[in-house]
Write a protein that holds these residues in place. Structure first.
Motif, PDB file in Angstrom:
ATOM      1  N   VAL A  30      76.058 -32.209  95.891  1.00  0.00           N
ATOM      2  CA  VAL A  30      74.828 -32.932  96.218  1.00  0.00           C
ATOM      3  C   VAL A  30      74.662 -33.035  97.731  1.00  0.00           C
ATOM      4  CG1 VAL A  30      73.765 -35.228  96.145  1.00  0.00           C
ATOM      5  CG2 VAL A  30      74.636 -34.209  94.052  1.00  0.00           C
ATOM      6  N   GLN A  31      75.750 -33.310  98.439  1.00  0.00           N
ATOM      7  CA  GLN A  31      75.678 -33.382  99.902  1.00  0.00           C
ATOM      8  C   GLN A  31      75.277 -32.036 100.507  1.00  0.00           C
ATOM      9  OE1 GLN A  31      79.530 -34.775 101.065  1.00  0.00           O
ATOM     10  NE2 GLN A  31      79.112 -36.907 100.496  1.00  0.00           N
ATOM     11  N   GLN A  32      75.807 -30.958  99.950  1.00  0.00           N
ATOM     12  CA  GLN A  32      75.439 -29.632 100.447  1.00  0.00           C
ATOM     13  C   GLN A  32      73.967 -29.344 100.182  1.00  0.00           C
ATOM     14  OE1 GLN A  32      78.244 -27.130  98.426  1.00  0.00           O
ATOM     15  NE2 GLN A  32      79.833 -27.407  99.981  1.00  0.00           N
ATOM     16  N   TYR A  33      73.477 -29.718  99.005  1.00  0.00           N
ATOM     17  CA  TYR A  33      72.055 -29.515  98.698  1.00  0.00           C
ATOM     18  C   TYR A  33      71.169 -30.350  99.614  1.00  0.00           C
ATOM     19  CZ  TYR A  33      73.138 -26.955  94.392  1.00  0.00           C
ATOM     20  OH  TYR A  33      73.575 -26.037  93.482  1.00  0.00           O
ATOM     21  N   GLU A  34      71.575 -31.594  99.892  1.00  0.00           N
ATOM     22  CA  GLU A  34      70.791 -32.445 100.779  1.00  0.00           C
ATOM     23  C   GLU A  34      70.739 -31.865 102.192  1.00  0.00           C
ATOM     24  OE1 GLU A  34      72.685 -36.233 100.397  1.00  0.00           O
ATOM     25  OE2 GLU A  34      71.478 -36.797  98.652  1.00  0.00           O
ATOM     26  N   ALA A  35      71.864 -31.362 102.673  1.00  0.00           N
ATOM     27  CA  ALA A  35      71.890 -30.748 104.011  1.00  0.00           C
ATOM     28  C   ALA A  35      71.001 -29.513 104.041  1.00  0.00           C
ATOM     29  CB  ALA A  35      73.322 -30.386 104.399  1.00  0.00           C
ATOM     30  N   SER A  36      71.043 -28.735 102.979  1.00  0.00           N
ATOM     31  CA  SER A  36      70.214 -27.538 102.902  1.00  0.00           C
ATOM     32  C   SER A  36      68.732 -27.908 102.884  1.00  0.00           C
ATOM     33  CB  SER A  36      70.582 -26.738 101.656  1.00  0.00           C
ATOM     34  OG  SER A  36      69.774 -25.611 101.520  1.00  0.00           O
ATOM     35  N   LEU A  37      68.388 -28.939 102.126  1.00  0.00           N
ATOM     36  CA  LEU A  37      66.979 -29.373 102.072  1.00  0.00           C
ATOM     37  C   LEU A  37      66.509 -29.896 103.425  1.00  0.00           C
ATOM     38  CD1 LEU A  37      66.753 -31.130  98.605  1.00  0.00           C
ATOM     39  CD2 LEU A  37      65.616 -29.034  99.313  1.00  0.00           C
ATOM     40  N   LYS A  38      67.371 -30.640 104.115  1.00  0.00           N
ATOM     41  CA  LYS A  38      66.988 -31.143 105.443  1.00  0.00           C
ATOM     42  C   LYS A  38      66.769 -29.990 106.412  1.00  0.00           C
ATOM     43  CE  LYS A  38      69.104 -35.673 105.139  1.00  0.00           C
ATOM     44  NZ  LYS A  38      70.143 -36.577 105.633  1.00  0.00           N
ATOM     45  N   ARG A  39      67.617 -28.971 106.323  1.00  0.00           N
ATOM     46  CA  ARG A  39      67.452 -27.804 107.194  1.00  0.00           C
ATOM     47  C   ARG A  39      66.137 -27.090 106.879  1.00  0.00           C
ATOM     48  NH1 ARG A  39      72.158 -25.696 106.262  1.00  0.00           N
ATOM     49  NH2 ARG A  39      71.487 -24.255 104.658  1.00  0.00           N
ATOM     50  N   ILE A  40      65.818 -26.953 105.591  1.00  0.00           N
ATOM     51  CA  ILE A  40      64.560 -26.300 105.192  1.00  0.00           C
ATOM     52  C   ILE A  40      63.371 -27.132 105.644  1.00  0.00           C
ATOM     53  CG2 ILE A  40      63.142 -25.664 103.202  1.00  0.00           C
ATOM     54  CD1 ILE A  40      65.758 -24.856 101.803  1.00  0.00           C
ATOM     55  N   GLU A  41      63.466 -28.459 105.479  1.00  0.00           N
ATOM     56  CA  GLU A  41      62.371 -29.331 105.935  1.00  0.00           C
ATOM     57  C   GLU A  41      62.178 -29.217 107.443  1.00  0.00           C
ATOM     58  OE1 GLU A  41      63.506 -33.199 104.573  1.00  0.00           O
ATOM     59  OE2 GLU A  41      62.641 -32.893 102.580  1.00  0.00           O
ATOM     60  N   GLY A  42      63.277 -29.131 108.185  1.00  0.00           N
ATOM     61  CA  GLY A  42      63.177 -28.968 109.635  1.00  0.00           C
ATOM     62  C   GLY A  42      62.502 -27.653 109.996  1.00  0.00           C
ATOM     63  N   LEU A  43      62.857 -26.588 109.301  1.00  0.00           N
ATOM     64  CA  LEU A  43      62.222 -25.291 109.566  1.00  0.00           C
ATOM     65  C   LEU A  43      60.739 -25.323 109.209  1.00  0.00           C
ATOM     66  CD1 LEU A  43      65.002 -22.872 108.267  1.00  0.00           C
ATOM     67  CD2 LEU A  43      64.328 -23.278 110.641  1.00  0.00           C
ATOM     68  N   LEU A  44      60.422 -25.942 108.086  1.00  0.00           N
ATOM     69  CA  LEU A  44      59.003 -26.034 107.691  1.00  0.00           C
ATOM     70  C   LEU A  44      58.220 -26.915 108.660  1.00  0.00           C
ATOM     71  CD1 LEU A  44      59.226 -26.329 103.804  1.00  0.00           C
ATOM     72  CD2 LEU A  44      58.423 -24.387 105.144  1.00  0.00           C
ATOM     73  N   GLY A  45      58.857 -27.986 109.132  1.00  0.00           N
ATOM     74  CA  GLY A  45      58.196 -28.850 110.122  1.00  0.00           C
ATOM     75  C   GLY A  45      57.935 -28.093 111.403  1.00  0.00           C
ATOM     76  N   GLY A  46      58.869 -27.266 111.807  1.00  0.00           N
ATOM     77  CA  GLY A  46      58.691 -26.454 113.013  1.00  0.00           C
ATOM     78  C   GLY A  46      57.590 -25.429 112.836  1.00  0.00           C
ATOM     79  N   LEU A  47      57.481 -24.864 111.637  1.00  0.00           N
ATOM     80  CA  LEU A  47      56.423 -23.892 111.379  1.00  0.00           C
ATOM     81  C   LEU A  47      55.048 -24.545 111.385  1.00  0.00           C
ATOM     82  CD1 LEU A  47      57.930 -21.657 108.552  1.00  0.00           C
ATOM     83  CD2 LEU A  47      57.479 -21.031 110.924  1.00  0.00           C
ATOM     84  N   SER A  48      54.963 -25.760 110.804  1.00  0.00           N
ATOM     85  CA  SER A  48      53.662 -26.415 110.761  1.00  0.00           C
ATOM     86  C   SER A  48      53.217 -26.821 112.165  1.00  0.00           C
ATOM     87  CB  SER A  48      53.687 -27.609 109.830  1.00  0.00           C
ATOM     88  OG  SER A  48      54.559 -28.615 110.332  1.00  0.00           O
ATOM     89  N   LEU A  49      54.149 -27.196 113.050  1.00  0.00           N
ATOM     90  CA  LEU A  49      53.793 -27.553 114.422  1.00  0.00           C
ATOM     91  C   LEU A  49      53.316 -26.307 115.181  1.00  0.00           C
ATOM     92  CD1 LEU A  49      56.653 -30.017 115.458  1.00  0.00           C
ATOM     93  CD2 LEU A  49      54.266 -30.563 114.934  1.00  0.00           C
ATOM     94  N   LYS A  50      53.990 -25.191 114.964  1.00  0.00           N
ATOM     95  CA  LYS A  50      53.584 -23.948 115.640  1.00  0.00           C
ATOM     96  C   LYS A  50      52.232 -23.471 115.161  1.00  0.00           C
ATOM     97  CE  LYS A  50      58.200 -22.163 116.600  1.00  0.00           C
ATOM     98  NZ  LYS A  50      59.156 -21.118 116.283  1.00  0.00           N
ATOM     99  N   SER A  51      51.988 -23.554 113.854  1.00  0.00           N
ATOM    100  CA  SER A  51      50.708 -23.067 113.329  1.00  0.00           C
ATOM    101  C   SER A  51      49.581 -24.023 113.702  1.00  0.00           C
ATOM    102  CB  SER A  51      50.790 -22.899 111.799  1.00  0.00           C
ATOM    103  OG  SER A  51      50.975 -24.157 111.177  1.00  0.00           O
ATOM    104  N   GLY A  52      49.881 -25.332 113.877  1.00  0.00           N
ATOM    105  CA  GLY A  52      48.849 -26.286 114.284  1.00  0.00           C
ATOM    106  C   GLY A  52      48.460 -26.131 115.735  1.00  0.00           C
ATOM    107  N   SER A  53      49.368 -25.647 116.569  1.00  0.00           N
ATOM    108  CA  SER A  53      49.049 -25.498 117.986  1.00  0.00           C
ATOM    109  C   SER A  53      48.404 -24.155 118.302  1.00  0.00           C
ATOM    110  CB  SER A  53      50.326 -25.649 118.836  1.00  0.00           C
ATOM    111  OG  SER A  53      51.235 -24.614 118.518  1.00  0.00           O
ATOM    112  N   LEU A  54      48.352 -23.263 117.321  1.00  0.00           N
ATOM    113  CA  LEU A  54      47.715 -21.978 117.568  1.00  0.00           C
ATOM    114  C   LEU A  54      46.271 -22.180 117.529  1.00  0.00           C
ATOM    115  CD1 LEU A  54      49.844 -19.522 115.432  1.00  0.00           C
ATOM    116  CD2 LEU A  54      49.801 -19.716 117.903  1.00  0.00           C
TER     117      LEU A  54
END
Length: 75
Positions: A51-75
């Motif tokens: 469960v801890q590994q899945y949570e860490a993986s989800l947080k990493r994915i959320e961070g990547l998705l958050g970074g993508l949404s910020l980049k696409s919003g500033s374009l």
């Protein structure tokens, strides 16, 4: 002769059965209980680790998705 000895035979069989249960089956049952408790604890530990590994993986994915949404919003 046989009907007269039947209660004694019954007593001998019941006594030997009880002795077998107390000397063989009961210690074996206790040993199995201890093994099952160890297995349950190990399974719980492994599940928590997973469960801890899945949570860490989800947080990493959320961070990547958050970074993508910020980049696409500033374009």
């Amino acid at each position: 002769m046989i009907p007269r000895s039947l209660p004694y035979l019954n007593f001998v069989l019941a006594s030997s059965s009880l002795t077998f249960q107390l000397m063989v089956l009961h210690p074996w049952h206790i040993s199995l209980d201890e093994s099952f408790e160890k297995l349950k604890a190990e399974t719980k530990r492994d599940m928590n680790l997973q469960v801890q590994q899945y949570e860490a993986s989800l947080k990493r994915i959320e961070g990547l998705l958050g970074g993508l949404s910020l980049k696409s919003g500033s374009l």
